[in-house]
Enzyme design. Structure first.
Site, PDB file in Angstrom:
ATOM      1  N   ASN A  17       0.911  -1.293  -0.130  1.00  0.00           N
ATOM      2  CA  ASN A  17      -0.019   0.048  -0.105  1.00  0.00           C
ATOM      3  C   ASN A  17       0.772   1.377  -0.134  1.00  0.00           C
ATOM      4  O   ASN A  17       1.558   1.448   1.076  1.00  0.00           O
ATOM      5  CB  ASN A  17      -0.937   0.102   1.323  1.00  0.00           C
ATOM      6  CG  ASN A  17      -1.810   1.172   1.280  1.00  0.00           C
ATOM      7  OD1 ASN A  17      -2.081   2.095   0.556  1.00  0.00           O
ATOM      8  ND2 ASN A  17      -2.671   0.978   2.169  1.00  0.00           N
ATOM      9  N   ARG A 101      -2.772  -2.224  -3.304  1.00  0.00           N
ATOM     10  CA  ARG A 101      -3.698  -1.419  -3.425  1.00  0.00           C
ATOM     11  C   ARG A 101      -3.662  -0.259  -4.320  1.00  0.00           C
ATOM     12  O   ARG A 101      -2.769   0.531  -4.292  1.00  0.00           O
ATOM     13  CB  ARG A 101      -3.816  -0.855  -1.956  1.00  0.00           C
ATOM     14  CG  ARG A 101      -5.093  -0.045  -1.546  1.00  0.00           C
ATOM     15  CD  ARG A 101      -5.348   0.369  -0.179  1.00  0.00           C
ATOM     16  NE  ARG A 101      -6.658   0.875  -0.007  1.00  0.00           N
ATOM     17  CZ  ARG A 101      -6.730   1.655   1.032  1.00  0.00           C
ATOM     18  NH1 ARG A 101      -6.081   2.050   1.858  1.00  0.00           N
ATOM     19  NH2 ARG A 101      -8.009   2.123   1.155  1.00  0.00           N
ATOM     20  N   HIS A 190     -12.911   2.854  -0.011  1.00  0.00           N
ATOM     21  CA  HIS A 190     -12.809   1.743   0.883  1.00  0.00           C
ATOM     22  C   HIS A 190     -13.434   0.436   0.428  1.00  0.00           C
ATOM     23  O   HIS A 190     -13.823  -0.406   1.023  1.00  0.00           O
ATOM     24  CB  HIS A 190     -13.666   2.085   2.212  1.00  0.00           C
ATOM     25  CG  HIS A 190     -13.216   3.136   3.126  1.00  0.00           C
ATOM     26  ND1 HIS A 190     -14.360   4.107   3.384  1.00  0.00           N
ATOM     27  CD2 HIS A 190     -11.881   3.767   3.227  1.00  0.00           C
ATOM     28  CE1 HIS A 190     -13.178   5.041   4.210  1.00  0.00           C
ATOM     29  NE2 HIS A 190     -12.007   4.955   4.040  1.00  0.00           N
ATOM     30  N   ARG A 251     -13.010  15.349   7.286  1.00  0.00           N
ATOM     31  CA  ARG A 251     -13.731  15.718   5.931  1.00  0.00           C
ATOM     32  C   ARG A 251     -15.424  15.887   6.231  1.00  0.00           C
ATOM     33  O   ARG A 251     -15.842  15.130   7.241  1.00  0.00           O
ATOM     34  CB  ARG A 251     -13.818  14.471   5.076  1.00  0.00           C
ATOM     35  CG  ARG A 251     -12.394  14.001   4.440  1.00  0.00           C
ATOM     36  CD  ARG A 251     -12.668  13.143   3.348  1.00  0.00           C
ATOM     37  NE  ARG A 251     -11.406  12.587   2.907  1.00  0.00           N
ATOM     38  CZ  ARG A 251     -10.787  11.136   2.930  1.00  0.00           C
ATOM     39  NH1 ARG A 251     -11.637  10.295   3.616  1.00  0.00           N
ATOM     40  NH2 ARG A 251      -9.796  10.728   2.649  1.00  0.00           N
ATOM     41  N   GLU A 395      -8.134  -5.204   5.135  1.00  0.00           N
ATOM     42  CA  GLU A 395      -7.910  -4.843   3.490  1.00  0.00           C
ATOM     43  C   GLU A 395      -6.856  -5.875   2.838  1.00  0.00           C
ATOM     44  O   GLU A 395      -6.776  -6.126   1.681  1.00  0.00           O
ATOM     45  CB  GLU A 395      -7.806  -3.461   3.346  1.00  0.00           C
ATOM     46  CG  GLU A 395      -9.027  -2.755   3.611  1.00  0.00           C
ATOM     47  CD  GLU A 395      -8.894  -1.187   3.912  1.00  0.00           C
ATOM     48  OE1 GLU A 395      -8.872  -0.549   2.838  1.00  0.00           O
ATOM     49  OE2 GLU A 395      -8.828  -0.910   4.937  1.00  0.00           O
TER      50      GLU A 395
END
Ligand code: AMP
Length: 407
Positions: A17, A101, A190, A251, A395
């Site tokens: 990642n 990823r 996600h 956010r 993940e």
């Protein structure tokens, strides 16, 4: 090359990642899906680069050494993996493939894919759509190609899960030409987490693998929620970028676009600065008057009676509850609701508060079962009409499984 099942289960997959100045990795033994080693390279391309390598069952190992680029960082990771003292494999030949990823696959990729030149070209074409992540993701892929020539690399896109949304869910109500010209649509992010958790929940809760209706609440610093039927996404809260949807650590989530114009005119700021405010200075950090983007700090401030922290936390929960209601309506029902990621896995109070708003669905939380962190478990009462679960996301494992599936 198609391998036999016997070969499949002996595979070791390296999961990468890559960020612009960081690189996280895990080496996973697919025989038992266990992590053999994991680690992090920080400050790539900046002074003070550092590798932290964590081999399972051995002491952690730190190396501070210049990493001018991702290729150097990956070579250091390879050295750490085969190091006689701190390593976990005899040679990099033991690594069957690398799973990466990748943030944005645009409209071209509806599935994970083995990387070739065409795939790299499309990842590059999507730089506009994922300006912070896609360039770093591509750098990571190219660095692996250089460090391990001939080793298959697989790209697993964060946007893949959202590609099964129907048009009515992914099209924005703006002139159609922008979709034609620029692929402006809702993608969702996600995705690897939502795919993993929704798939696992179908099995764990014993739901119909084709028809089970699942809502996954990925509540971390970034937060998103998805609705899926039989593991296929029908809607998800993030949009063209991760800014849409739930209130997050920093956010804003959903906001009237006219608010942007108003603030920009009043404050004399440009659109980039405005977007920076919505991405980095809003959410619970902004709403609480700057207390923190960490939910633990906001909850502590709320417990002391801080008004803005209370409003921030209430609004955060309210937004999640509204989305659960909307997605239940979108699917004409829901069989299971799952919580995952930092807040979802660790914060029993927030899980309970959300579920208390869902009594109209017949949701009943079991306080004893809910008294748990980071462990897959059904946390609803036996007579709850909808199953509620805590299911830790993974993940890296999802990426490793996709990698094995594809090579
Ligand atoms: P993630 O992005 O999934 O790593 O999640 C990070 C977020 O999880 C941070 O904002 C933390 O505040 C939050 N978090 C972790 N543990 C807890 C906890 N016990 N209670 C509330 N929030 C938590």
């Amino acid at each position: 090359m198609r391998r036999t099942n016997q070969e499949d289960i002996r595979m070791k997959v390296l999961v990468m990642n890559c960020g612009s100045s960081s690189l996280k990795y895990q080496l996973i033994d697919m025989e038992n899906e266990s992590v053999i080693a994991k680690g992090l390279c920080e400050r790539i391309g900046i002074d003070g680069s550092k590798l932290t390598h964590k081999p399972t069952g051995k002491d952690n190992y730190e190396v501070e050494s210049p990493m001018p680029d991702h290729t150097t960082a990956i070579k250091m990771v390879m050295d750490a993996l085969v190091d006689p003292q701190h390593g976990v494999i005899a040679s990099t030949d033991e690594i069957s493939a690398v799973g990466h990823r990748v943030l944005h696959g645009g409209i071209k990729f509806t599935e994970s894919i083995v990387v070739d030149q065409k795939v790299k070209d499309v990842i590059r074409e999507c730089f506009d759509l994922g300006p912070l992540h896609n360039p770093a993701n591509l750098m990571g892929i190219e660095a692996c190609e250089e460090a391990m020539p001939g080793k298959p690399n697989v790209a697993v896109f964060d946007t893949t899960f959202g590609m099964s949304m129907p048009e009515k869910a992914y099209m924005y109500a703006i002139p159609h030409e922008y979709y034609e010209k620029y692929s402006i649509r809702r993608y969702g992010f996600h995705g690897t987490s939502h795919m993993f958790v929704s798939g696992e929940v179908l099995k764990f809760a014993g739901l119909d693998p084709e028809k089970g209706k699942v809502i996954v609440c990925h509540l971390g610093n970034g937060a998103s929620i998805s609705a899926s039927i039989g593991g296929k996404c029908v809607d998800t809260s993030m949009g063209l970028t991760p800014l849409e949807g739930l209130i997050m650590g920093t956010r804003s989530g959903d906001v009237d676009p006219a608010v942007l114009q108003f603030i920009m005119n009043k404050e004399g700021i440009d659109v980039n600065e405005m977007l920076n405010i919505l991405n980095k200075k809003s959410g619970i950090l902004g709403m609480s008057g700057g207390i923190s983007s960490d939910f633990r700090d906001i909850e502590a401030a709320r417990a002391k009676g801080d008004h803005l922290a209370t409003v921030a936390m209430d609004a955060y929960i309210y937004r999640v509850v509204k989305y659960i209601g909307a997605y239940t309506a979108a699917m004409n029902g829901v069989d299971a609701i799952a919580f995952t990621a930092g807040v979802g896995e660790n914060d029993k109070g927030t899980r309970k508060e959300i579920c208390e708003h869902l009594s109209y669905l017949g949701v009943k939380i079991d306080d004893e079962a809910n008294d748990v962190r980071g462990e897959a478990r059904i946390i609803s009462a036996p007579d709850s009409k909808v199953k509620v679960l805590l299911y830790p996301t993974n993940e890296e494992l999802a990426i490793a499984r996709e990698t094995v599936r594809l090579i």
